[in-house]
Design a protein around this motif. Structure first.
Motif, short mmCIF file in Angstrom:
data_model
loop_
_atom_site.label_atom_id
_atom_site.label_comp_id
_atom_site.label_asym_id
_atom_site.label_seq_id
_atom_site.Cartn_x
_atom_site.Cartn_y
_atom_site.Cartn_z
N LEU A 1 -8.95 8.09 -12.16
CA LEU A 1 -9.97 7.90 -11.13
C LEU A 1 -9.68 6.66 -10.30
O LEU A 1 -9.80 6.68 -9.07
CB LEU A 1 -11.35 7.78 -11.78
N TRP B 1 -4.12 12.80 -14.67
CA TRP B 1 -5.19 13.82 -14.71
C TRP B 1 -4.94 14.79 -15.86
O TRP B 1 -5.86 15.13 -16.61
CB TRP B 1 -5.23 14.61 -13.40
N GLU C 1 1.06 8.98 -6.25
CA GLU C 1 1.32 10.42 -6.10
C GLU C 1 2.12 10.94 -7.29
O GLU C 1 1.89 12.03 -7.79
CB GLU C 1 2.12 10.69 -4.82
N ARG D 1 -6.40 4.64 2.30
CA ARG D 1 -6.37 5.54 3.46
C ARG D 1 -7.48 5.18 4.44
O ARG D 1 -7.30 5.28 5.65
CB ARG D 1 -6.50 6.99 2.99
N PRO E 1 0.80 -1.22 0.00
CA PRO E 1 0.00 0.00 0.00
C PRO E 1 0.84 1.28 0.00
O PRO E 1 0.53 2.21 -0.73
CB PRO E 1 -0.81 -0.11 1.29
N THR F 1 -7.76 6.41 -1.94
CA THR F 1 -8.74 6.72 -0.90
C THR F 1 -9.07 5.49 -0.08
O THR F 1 -9.10 5.53 1.15
CB THR F 1 -10.03 7.27 -1.54
N GLU F 2 -9.30 4.35 -0.77
CA GLU F 2 -9.64 3.12 -0.05
C GLU F 2 -8.49 2.70 0.86
O GLU F 2 -8.71 2.22 1.97
CB GLU F 2 -9.98 2.00 -1.03
N TYR G 1 -6.80 7.28 -7.99
CA TYR G 1 -7.17 8.18 -6.91
C TYR G 1 -8.07 7.46 -5.91
O TYR G 1 -7.85 7.52 -4.70
CB TYR G 1 -7.88 9.41 -7.47
N ARG G 2 -9.07 6.75 -6.43
CA ARG G 2 -10.03 6.11 -5.53
C ARG G 2 -9.39 4.94 -4.77
O ARG G 2 -9.74 4.68 -3.62
CB ARG G 2 -11.24 5.62 -6.32
#
Lengths: 52, 250, 219, 218
Positions: free
Chosen positions: B218, B24, B17, B228, B9, B225-226, B221-222
């Motif tokens: 996406l 994008w 990053e 985190r 992870p 998020t998961e 990025y997502r």
């Protein structure tokens, strides 16, 4: 500026509007949740740093 | 250096990053150029009039709707076989994006079909298959949401994804058999069928690239998020047991 | 073998029914117990003690093979565990005898008379399980252990809702089982009148910062 | 295995939830159809095969959420998991019992309800055949769905959402075969597809369902 779309203007414009709205929607939703989760993680990390 | 290194992870977050600004940026550039080119600077089709401009949304979205499911299948298999958490989370992250792509394909298809076929909706095999795919996505996401323990959820959704794939393919053949349909055959293939002329083809390719890049951005990025969410959960669990389950947004 | 073995296996030639090595167990990705090592020989019983929520149930489920250990090893003979938990798995619509006969058939055994006799269920044999009292149901649930024909009984709070006489009956059944070369691992708070070793799991609680295997990748 | 099968049958008989309810539900659905589309016998005859198939599918779905949930709640599933029976076998047997208690009565009742819907005379044989071929797959797929959602409180609705898309191929081929026969066409092709799907499902699905159940039990 908008090209002459003829009798199908409604169809073309609504298709673009809906699609772009959906794309912007999923991007905004992802970014919003990502920010929130990141903030929570930083918060949890700070607490963890203090305690141990 | 192995690819599997990014199954960690922390490594994954570092990679994403670095990669994400480019993703994008290129996604925005490709989508901007492709859509503006397609919308403003392509001629109307002699039969379909200006509705042909919908192709720049419809075809890439339909393409990505299938590719997103395929990607979920691959990462689910990786999770089942190698138990890398990142891959399970990537599958979870990709599903809502897939739903949006399916929805765009369905809606633009309906809007396009209205002037062309004289109906918003026909039980055409392709449309029907996408509707079924949409239902599969919904079930998959609902299962993720319903299960509290993240590893159990990952296992169950992975198997559902596997079984779902088999049945999605079966359904595709079944609906083909069931109704021969109005939809034109695949209008896009590598050797360029004659019904898509160059003027349409090149901006379409740019849009496809834009959709792929946007999807990748996406998902990266997502997935971050998961990861985190899981990290926050782990930190809180370490802090005081029992409070673990209630992570907001989990 | 870990420290506890000294208590339960006095000789080296004793046949071990169960041996647990450096075991860690957890629920929902949260570790509860860690560093457990013990052995259980034929003819012996081991009683687990510890406060509620200390992980006794999870440990028993792990030994029974219902969940995987987070670390360490559980060695039991194949098809040797009979597990009984709070829920008895009884069907209210079936009679006492039918319930027992079903489980006997599932475990490839036949004959339920011994089990009925051991728990004094003979007068109730044709009664529907739904009409039994809580204690009678519990006795039926324990009688199920007898018909499995399995050597290692893994029991989670077996005496809940049993009266004193039934507890004594249960104790006798366990003793008979041990006498036939069986073994029993029991989580309970009361004294069963057994000659059993006692293991308090409290000292084995997983340290607060021991992270779940599923989550440590994220730290 | 045999004991488990017999036990499930006896339980379904005694609890009254098995044979009766699914059949009654099937009957009610079929009776409601003319109320919603009108009594025209020509129209009813045309949609009869599809309605009967859909009714059978829904009646089958109705009883699925109890397939494993009861054994889950009273702990029997834990005990079965520690028994010598493989979980795959447990699932397959429970699906078989489910089929005998719901699928089979539906197959037998379908011709009677076909009369109510004015089904064309030449359609009866193939209707029964297609249901007999298709409903085992419905039970087995449903058992997979039940295994997926067994640990979830109020999992019934979620299970429907997961299972119904999986029913699409079976429904399409089954209803298509019945429709073709009723219209006097040759139903062989969809029947073969239907049989193929059922065979594939029966062969593979127990393993998927067993894997899922094992995850849920741990």
């Amino acid at each position: 500026m908008i090209p002459d779309l003829g009798k199908y203007a409604d169809a073309v414009l609504s298709a673009y509007a809906v699609s772009i709205a959906l794309l912007v929607g999923i991007v905004a939703l992802s970014l919003w949740r990502g920010r929130r989760v990141r903030a929570q993680m930083v918060e949890a990390e700070k607490r963890a740093g203090r305690n141990g | 250096m192995s690819l599997w290194e990014y199954a960690n992870p922390v490594k994954f977050l570092g990679l994403s990053e670095r990669v994400m600004p480019w993703l994008w940026g290129f996604a925005a550039a490709c989508l901007g150029v492709g859509l503006i080119w397609g919308f403003f600077f392509t001629p109307d089709d002699f039969r379909q009039g200006s509705t042909v401009k919908i192709i720049y949304l419809h075809v890439p979205a339909a393409f990505m709707a299938i590719q997103a499911w395929f990607m979920m299948l691959v990462v689910s298999l990786i999770w089942i076989i190698r138990r890398h958490h990142v891959s399970a989370l990537a599958a979870k992250a990709a599903a809502p994006v897939g739903v949006v792509m399916t929805l765009i394909a369905l809606v633009t298809g309906a809007i396009w079909g209205q002037p062309m076929w004289g109906t918003w909706w026909a039980w055409d095999p392709r449309l029907t298959s996408f509707l079924i795919l949409f239902l599969f996505y919904l079930g998959y996401i609902a299962l993720w949401e319903a299960i509290e323990d993240p590893d159990t959820a990952a296992d169950l959704t992975s198997i559902l994804c596997l079984v779902g794939t088999v049945f999605a393919v079966l359904s595709r053949y079944a609906v083909n058999f069931w109704n021969q349909g109005l939809h034109q055959g695949a209008s896009l293939s590598l050797d360029k069928e004659e019904n898509v002329a160059d003027v349409f083809y090149i901006p379409l390719l740019v849009c496809m690239a834009g959709f792929v890049l946007l999807f990748l951005a996406l998902v990266f990025y997502r997935t971050g998020t998961e990861i985190r969410v899981r990290r926050t959960r782990a930190l809180i669990a370490r802090e005081g047991r029992g409070a673990a389950a209630q992570v907001e947004g989990a | 073998m870990g420290g506890f073995c000294a208590l339960s296996c006095s000789g080296s030639d004793i046949v071990m029914e169960l041996s647990v090595t450096d075991l860690a167990v957890g629920r929902g990705g949260i570790p509860l117990l860690a560093g457990l090592s013990f052995g259980l020989a034929r003819g012996r019983a081991l009683v687990l003690r510890g406060p509620n929520g200390s992980g006794k149930t999870t440990l028993l489920r792990t030994v029974a093979g219902l969940q995987l250990p987070m670390a360490g090893r559980v060695e039991v003979g194949e098809d040797s565990v009979a597990y009984a938990a709070h829920a008895d798995g009884l069907k209210a619509a079936l009679s006492v005898a039918e319930n027992l006969r079903f489980w006997a058939a599932v475990f490839g055994q036949s004959g339920i008379d011994a089990a009925l006799r051991a728990f004094d269920l003979e007068p109730l044999a044709e009664r529907r399980a739904g009409q039994l009292s809580a204690g009678q149901k519990r006795r039926l649930g324990l009688a199920r252990l007898v018909v499995t024909g399995r050597p290692l009984w893994v029991l989670d709070e077996p005496t809940v809702s049993l009266d004193a006489a039934s507890v004594a009956q249960f104790g006798a059944a366990v003793r008979a089982h041990l006498g036939h070369g069986g073994a029993a691992l029991i989580a309970t708070h009361i004294d069963l009148g057994l000659e059993a070793d006692v293991l308090d799991v409290t000292p084995y609680r997983a340290a607060a910062d021991a992270m779940a295997a599923t989550d440590e990748a994220f730290l | 295995m045999r004991a488990l099968f017999l036990r499930d049958l006896v339980l379904a008989l005694r609890a009254g939830g098995g044979f009766g309810l699914g059949l009654a539900f099937f009957l009610i659905v079929v009776v409601l159809v003319p109320f919603s589309v009108g009594p025209s016998s020509e129209l009813l005859g045309r949609i009869a095969p599809g309605v009967l198939w859909l009714g059978a599918l829904l009646a089958c779905l109705l009883s699925l959420d109890r397939l494993l949930a009861v054994d889950w709640e009273d702990g029997a599933l834990d005990l079965l998991a520690t028994s010598p029976l493989p979980l795959e076998g447990v699932i397959a047997v429970k699906a078989a019992a489910h089929w005998v208690t719901t699928g089979l009565p539906l197959v037998l009742a379908a011709p009677v309800l076909g009369v109510l819907l004015n089904l064309a005379p030449q359609g009866y044989g193939v209707l029964v055949l297609s249901l007999a071929l298709g409903t085992p797959a419905l039970s087995m797929i449903g058992a997979f769905g039940a295994a997926l959602t067994v640990g979830i409180k109020r999992g019934g609705l979620l299970m429907s959402l997961l299972v119904l898309p999986l029913y699409v191929p079976t429904l399409i081929f089954g209803a298509e075969a019945a429709r073709r026969a009723a219209e006097g066409q040759d139903p062989a092709t969809p029947l073969l597809f239907l049989a193929g799907i059922t065979a594939g499902v029966l062969a593979c699905m127990p393993f998927a369902a067993g894997a899922v159940l094992r995850v849920n039990l741990r």
